[in-house]
Design an enzyme around this catalytic site. Structure first.
Site, PDB file in Angstrom:
ATOM      1  N   ASN A  51       0.837  -1.196   0.000  1.00 38.54           N
ATOM      2  CA  ASN A  51       0.000   0.000   0.000  1.00 38.54           C
ATOM      3  C   ASN A  51       0.874   1.248   0.000  1.00 38.54           C
ATOM      4  O   ASN A  51       1.971   1.283   0.576  1.00 38.54           O
ATOM      5  CB  ASN A  51      -1.036   0.008   1.132  1.00 38.54           C
ATOM      6  CG  ASN A  51      -0.513  -0.328   2.506  1.00 38.54           C
ATOM      7  OD1 ASN A  51       0.552  -0.922   2.664  1.00 38.54           O
ATOM      8  ND2 ASN A  51      -1.263   0.043   3.525  1.00 38.54           N
ATOM      9  N   GLU A  53       0.371   5.314   0.618  1.00 41.84           N
ATOM     10  CA  GLU A  53      -0.562   6.352   1.091  1.00 41.84           C
ATOM     11  C   GLU A  53      -0.151   7.720   0.563  1.00 41.84           C
ATOM     12  O   GLU A  53       0.889   7.871  -0.090  1.00 41.84           O
ATOM     13  CB  GLU A  53      -0.622   6.306   2.620  1.00 41.84           C
ATOM     14  CG  GLU A  53      -1.145   4.948   3.092  1.00 41.84           C
ATOM     15  CD  GLU A  53      -1.372   4.818   4.573  1.00 41.84           C
ATOM     16  OE1 GLU A  53      -0.846   5.649   5.355  1.00 41.84           O
ATOM     17  OE2 GLU A  53      -2.086   3.865   4.949  1.00 41.84           O
ATOM     18  N   CYS A  62      -4.187   0.601  -2.412  1.00 42.75           N
ATOM     19  CA  CYS A  62      -4.055  -0.640  -1.641  1.00 42.75           C
ATOM     20  C   CYS A  62      -2.974  -1.540  -2.245  1.00 42.75           C
ATOM     21  O   CYS A  62      -2.687  -1.482  -3.451  1.00 42.75           O
ATOM     22  CB  CYS A  62      -5.363  -1.422  -1.656  1.00 42.75           C
ATOM     23  SG  CYS A  62      -6.702  -0.674  -0.725  1.00 42.75           S
ATOM     24  N   GLU A  64      -3.148  -4.721  -2.868  1.00 39.78           N
ATOM     25  CA  GLU A  64      -3.701  -5.664  -3.845  1.00 39.78           C
ATOM     26  C   GLU A  64      -3.756  -5.039  -5.234  1.00 39.78           C
ATOM     27  O   GLU A  64      -3.343  -5.627  -6.229  1.00 39.78           O
ATOM     28  CB  GLU A  64      -5.120  -6.091  -3.429  1.00 39.78           C
ATOM     29  CG  GLU A  64      -5.183  -6.857  -2.121  1.00 39.78           C
ATOM     30  CD  GLU A  64      -5.345  -5.985  -0.887  1.00 39.78           C
ATOM     31  OE1 GLU A  64      -4.856  -4.833  -0.895  1.00 39.78           O
ATOM     32  OE2 GLU A  64      -5.955  -6.446   0.078  1.00 39.78           O
ATOM     33  N   CYS A  95     -10.295  -5.028   0.673  1.00 39.51           N
ATOM     34  CA  CYS A  95     -11.423  -4.098   0.671  1.00 39.51           C
ATOM     35  C   CYS A  95     -12.330  -4.382  -0.534  1.00 39.51           C
ATOM     36  O   CYS A  95     -11.955  -5.105  -1.475  1.00 39.51           O
ATOM     37  CB  CYS A  95     -10.923  -2.655   0.655  1.00 39.51           C
ATOM     38  SG  CYS A  95     -10.408  -2.056  -0.972  1.00 39.51           S
ATOM     39  N   CYS A  98     -10.898  -3.588  -4.040  1.00 38.60           N
ATOM     40  CA  CYS A  98      -9.896  -4.553  -4.511  1.00 38.60           C
ATOM     41  C   CYS A  98     -10.555  -5.869  -4.919  1.00 38.60           C
ATOM     42  O   CYS A  98     -10.118  -6.506  -5.884  1.00 38.60           O
ATOM     43  CB  CYS A  98      -8.827  -4.783  -3.450  1.00 38.60           C
ATOM     44  SG  CYS A  98      -7.733  -3.354  -3.275  1.00 38.60           S
TER      45      CYS A  98
HETATM   46  N1  THU Z   1      -5.251  -1.439   2.708  1.00 41.98           N
HETATM   47  C1  THU Z   1      -4.666  -2.281   1.815  1.00 41.98           C
HETATM   48  O1  THU Z   1      -3.606  -1.982   1.250  1.00 41.98           O
HETATM   49  N2  THU Z   1      -5.268  -3.461   1.578  1.00 41.98           N
HETATM   50  C2  THU Z   1      -6.329  -3.942   2.274  1.00 41.98           C
HETATM   51  O2  THU Z   1      -6.727  -5.057   2.061  1.00 41.98           O
HETATM   52  C3  THU Z   1      -6.989  -3.095   3.288  1.00 41.98           C
HETATM   53  C4  THU Z   1      -6.545  -1.683   3.311  1.00 41.98           C
HETATM   54  C5  THU Z   1      -4.515  -0.225   3.101  1.00 41.98           C
HETATM   55  C6  THU Z   1      -5.066   1.074   2.641  1.00 41.98           C
HETATM   56  C7  THU Z   1      -4.453   2.003   3.674  1.00 41.98           C
HETATM   57  O3  THU Z   1      -3.131   2.330   3.281  1.00 41.98           O
HETATM   58  C8  THU Z   1      -4.368   1.184   4.938  1.00 41.98           C
HETATM   59  O4  THU Z   1      -4.457  -0.163   4.507  1.00 41.98           O
HETATM   60  C9  THU Z   1      -5.458   1.476   5.944  1.00 41.98           C
HETATM   61  O5  THU Z   1      -6.702   1.419   5.358  1.00 41.98           O
END
Ligand code: THU
Length: 141
Positions: A51, A53, A62, A64, A95, A98
């Site tokens: 991920n 940000e 994300c 995925e 999520c 994804c």
């Molecule tokens: N996130 C992911 O990368 N994958 C997931 O399956 C759930 C959420 C990340 C997005 C964000 O950077 C952090 O987790 C918190 O939501």
């Protein structure tokens, strides 16, 4: 639910190892929740993702989708399996966005969830996203 026999134990091990390595690369200064993913494609290639940000929070990507989009950019089109890893005791869960992006590149596949202890839970895309909409709806005669 072990009906994805086309994935060897060696491929599973490799996916898990790459997903666990990928979360160490995550850029998560806001959530402090690193996630790693690894996707296996019909070519046999595996692509990592983490991920990423952003100070403008909504731009966050994300792990995925990062992995999937890297694979697509390298010419892959059909997904075989995904591993998703986190360092926490609680298992990850992809999520909704994804899940739908995974669905674009396969109707069903194995989804391996890995926690910080290295324990795994195996599920599949159909369980995570039942009655789903996909690309074939748009190509029907
Ligand atoms: N996130 C992911 O990368 N994958 C997931 O399956 C759930 C959420 C990340 C997005 C964000 O950077 C952090 O987790 C918190 O939501």
């Amino acid at each position: 639910m072990e009906h994805f026999s086309d994935i060897t134990p060696e491929e599973q091990e490799k996916l898990i190892r790459i997903a666990r390595d990928a979360y160490t690369k995550a850029y998560v200064p806001y959530s402090h929740y690193p996630v790693g993913a690894a996707t296996l494609w019909t070519s046999g290639r595996i692509f990592p993702g983490c991920n990423v940000e952003n100070a403008s929070y909504g731009l966050t990507m994300c792990a995925e989708r990062n992995s999937i989009f890297q694979a697509i950019a390298h010419g892959e089109r059909t997904l075989k399996a995904i591993a998703i890893a986190v360092p926490t005791e609680t298992f990850p869960s992809p999520c909704g966005a994804c899940r739908q992006v995974l669905r674009e590149f396969v109707a069903d596949c194995q989804v391996i969830l890995v926690n910080g202890q290295g324990h795994t839970q195996i599920t599949d895309l159909k369980t995570l996203l039942p009655d789903s909409f996909g690309p074939e709806y748009l190509t029907e005669e």
